[in-house]
Design a protein around this motif. Sequence first.
Motif, short mmCIF file in Angstrom:
data_model
loop_
_atom_site.label_atom_id
_atom_site.label_comp_id
_atom_site.label_asym_id
_atom_site.label_seq_id
_atom_site.Cartn_x
_atom_site.Cartn_y
_atom_site.Cartn_z
N LEU A 136 34.87 44.15 48.97
CA LEU A 136 34.35 42.32 49.13
C LEU A 136 33.38 42.41 50.38
O LEU A 136 32.25 42.04 50.59
CB LEU A 136 35.83 42.29 50.22
CG LEU A 136 35.15 41.65 51.57
CD1 LEU A 136 35.25 39.85 50.69
CD2 LEU A 136 36.04 41.53 52.71
N VAL A 137 32.67 44.40 50.41
CA VAL A 137 31.68 44.21 51.58
C VAL A 137 30.17 43.58 50.74
O VAL A 137 29.08 42.91 50.93
CB VAL A 137 31.20 45.87 51.72
CG1 VAL A 137 29.98 46.22 52.29
CG2 VAL A 137 32.93 46.09 52.82
N LYS B 256 30.48 45.74 58.71
CA LYS B 256 31.05 45.92 57.03
C LYS B 256 31.15 47.56 57.10
O LYS B 256 31.81 48.70 56.17
CB LYS B 256 29.55 46.00 56.91
CG LYS B 256 28.96 44.36 55.99
CD LYS B 256 27.61 44.20 54.72
CE LYS B 256 27.23 44.84 55.26
NZ LYS B 256 26.04 44.35 53.99
N VAL C 95 40.95 46.18 60.91
CA VAL C 95 39.81 45.43 59.67
C VAL C 95 39.87 46.78 59.46
O VAL C 95 38.91 47.26 60.35
CB VAL C 95 39.80 43.98 59.93
CG1 VAL C 95 39.51 44.16 58.51
CG2 VAL C 95 40.47 43.24 59.84
N ASP D 6 34.56 49.33 50.36
CA ASP D 6 35.40 48.01 50.00
C ASP D 6 35.00 46.87 49.11
O ASP D 6 33.71 46.50 49.32
CB ASP D 6 36.35 46.89 50.87
CG ASP D 6 37.64 46.34 50.19
OD1 ASP D 6 38.85 46.86 49.66
OD2 ASP D 6 37.00 44.78 49.27
N THR E 90 38.72 37.28 53.55
CA THR E 90 38.48 37.68 51.70
C THR E 90 36.74 36.96 52.06
O THR E 90 36.53 36.62 53.16
CB THR E 90 38.74 36.42 51.38
OG1 THR E 90 38.23 35.99 49.60
CG2 THR E 90 39.25 34.74 51.53
N ASN E 91 36.51 36.54 51.21
CA ASN E 91 34.47 35.69 51.35
C ASN E 91 34.73 34.17 51.23
O ASN E 91 35.99 34.16 50.93
CB ASN E 91 33.59 36.67 50.14
CG ASN E 91 34.11 35.99 48.55
OD1 ASN E 91 34.61 35.50 48.20
ND2 ASN E 91 33.48 37.30 47.98
N ILE F 173 36.42 47.29 56.14
CA ILE F 173 36.02 46.80 54.42
C ILE F 173 34.58 47.87 54.01
O ILE F 173 34.62 47.27 52.72
CB ILE F 173 35.87 45.47 54.67
CG1 ILE F 173 34.31 44.57 55.77
CG2 ILE F 173 37.23 44.76 55.09
CD1 ILE F 173 34.00 44.49 55.61
N THR G 197 37.47 37.30 46.48
CA THR G 197 36.74 38.98 46.92
C THR G 197 38.30 38.60 48.19
O THR G 197 37.62 38.37 48.94
CB THR G 197 35.76 39.55 47.40
OG1 THR G 197 34.76 39.40 45.24
CG2 THR G 197 36.26 40.64 46.46
N GLN G 198 38.89 40.18 47.70
CA GLN G 198 39.72 40.01 48.64
C GLN G 198 39.84 41.09 49.03
O GLN G 198 40.35 42.12 48.94
CB GLN G 198 41.36 39.39 48.25
CG GLN G 198 42.07 38.95 49.67
CD GLN G 198 43.34 38.46 49.42
OE1 GLN G 198 43.44 37.12 47.96
NE2 GLN G 198 44.46 38.97 49.91
N TRP G 199 40.43 41.35 50.37
CA TRP G 199 40.45 42.83 51.45
C TRP G 199 41.75 43.03 51.06
O TRP G 199 42.51 42.39 51.62
CB TRP G 199 39.78 43.34 52.48
CG TRP G 199 39.60 43.59 53.14
CD1 TRP G 199 39.58 45.87 52.24
CD2 TRP G 199 40.83 44.33 54.52
NE1 TRP G 199 39.91 46.39 53.34
CE2 TRP G 199 40.95 45.94 54.39
CE3 TRP G 199 41.40 44.22 55.24
CZ2 TRP G 199 40.85 46.37 55.71
CZ3 TRP G 199 41.89 44.36 56.31
CH2 TRP G 199 42.02 46.22 56.36
N LYS G 200 42.13 44.13 50.44
CA LYS G 200 43.85 44.02 50.16
C LYS G 200 44.60 43.27 50.05
O LYS G 200 43.98 41.88 49.30
CB LYS G 200 44.30 44.62 51.81
CG LYS G 200 43.63 46.61 52.16
CD LYS G 200 44.17 46.94 53.10
CE LYS G 200 43.52 48.34 53.40
NZ LYS G 200 43.34 49.01 52.81
#
Length: 625
Positions: free
Chosen positions: A600-601, A544, A593, A598, A562-563, A595, A568-571
């Motif tokens: 997402l975390v 994280k 990567v 972000d 994503t999760n 995150i 929720t998506q990273w970039k």
Amino acid sequence: MKHIINYLGALLAVVLIGTTLTACSDEDSDSANVGLGIKAFFPTKVVTNQPITINGSGFNNVTEIEFPGGTKVTNFEIVGNDMIRVNAPAGIAASGGKLIVRTANEEAESRIPMTVGHTVVSGFSKQPGEKASGGEMITVFGTDLEFINSVELLDPDSVPQLIDHKDFYRKGTSNLIFRVPQKNIYKGTFVGYLHTYDGQVIPLPELAYEPGADEGHWETVKTTIWKNGGQLGEINWSSDYRFAPESNSTGEECYTVPMDVWEKMKSETFYITIKGANPQVRITTGWWSTNLTADDIMPGNELMVDNGDGTWTVTVNLSSAPDLLGLLDAQHLLFTGSGYTVEEIYFAEEVWVDGPGMQEVKTFVWMNGGQLGEINWSSNYRFAPESNSTGEECYTVPMDVWEKLKSETFYITIKGANPQVRITTGWWSTNLTADDIMPGNELMVDNGDGTWTVTVNLSSAPDLLDLLDAQHLLFTGSGYTVEEIYFIEYVSGGGGGAKENVFWQNSGGGAVSWNGTYRFALEGHDFNNECIAEFPQDVWDKIKTTKFYLVVEATDPQIRVTNGWWDTQWKSDFQPGNELLTDNGDGTWTLEVNIAGDPLVDTIDEKHILFTGDRFTPVKLYFAE
């Protein structure tokens, strides 16, 4: 049946508790009243002058120790009523036998026999005339290498200096690795020597030595498997510290171990930190059926080191006990005994900190040395595990190395103009690949000197893997000889780059096609068992907050981070051309990567982290250190 055996184990534990408490009470009142007896001695395989520790009782009045063959010793150190230290004398019978201790009125014999070893060196990773820089590691391979106790090299003033065995990078029965001193080394060509306890002096190849770079230092880095964190208390013949693989979680374990970590624990050395004034450690199965060592591990045993702060470090190599190893998947792994808590379980590796870069180190499994010729659909290059040696093999592989061959990538160097390589079983029943490996195959690389390197990962073929113990491993085909088989490790020492700290490797998951297979959870948060792995809190926090890397096999990947709820998506999705996605040129790609910070975390503790998308297969996750 399992629960019946567990119940019997619990009854046995109660009996042992009573016995242990009674014994402690008697010893506290008058330790001299405990009868003469040998409980254990270590090591059990020795050579002349080998230091030996004998544990037992009634040793205060011992006057003589008799070794197999009738050799008697009166010069030894009585450490206490329960421990004697002695060096193995010359003249021990080659066939081995029982160890005997004597007082004026009685004698006691060991339950297990002592055996005799003899060091034979069959080769080195460096050949005569090659350069050896300070900080480089040199591998010695052969048999009974554990009896090598020092390496002799020259210091800058041409004065002999000894590298003690405690400073070796690795010391085993078939492989030994030592490091050339970083600066304290003579600049020039000379022959060094290996020394054994029994007085053998074995020459090293004549190498051109030179000092290494000034920068950096070596540190031991822990890769934590599990931490207690106060959740479990002191062991008193209990079954609290039980660990199970993901493939056989029953809810009885204190921690479910991811399969990649479980396989590594079964094949590689790991360590446990324990806390207690007088610990008695038994490493067994959850059914109390088979133990790692014949006797419990206590202070004085070579496997237990006092850290000087109220804790001890116990070295564990499960592959040293094949009977135990064969039961662990079904019966779990249990740490029990008395007088201690388990604080931490971890792997340890030495890495170069702030140094000038990485160095490739070969750990050899086998070298030909001209003993076997060209393959022409023959069965000459057959390898068997120690557990199933039939005399047909060209080399019998020690069990710890065999398990590593089955679980980790290794390499073979072959020689031939137009090789055709088939990797199969000794019964020719199942092959590693659907087609033979030939020039042009991505697993075969031309070294430009008449040799080729073939990359082998047996775990990629489960049908083959299941047969190897019984049917052996065979390299056949045509037009080549096998020159060497080896593993590769990367440590700092020259060049540039960083060490990969791999925290997950794929052990059989397939390709991604907008599925949720590669979902990862914080330990204890995989509520529906849908995740491919769980990570301890320290690894999860690192995911994280710091940069890590995903390596995938693909030609044209589309990767989404994503999760597990896909909300929720990273970039955006990553595809070739994105600056964070790098083509490695070998059929794999690396995604950088990070995150940290972000949105997402904030979701992944409960919703997990998921790598999805299309047209790729994850290979591994790692931190660059």
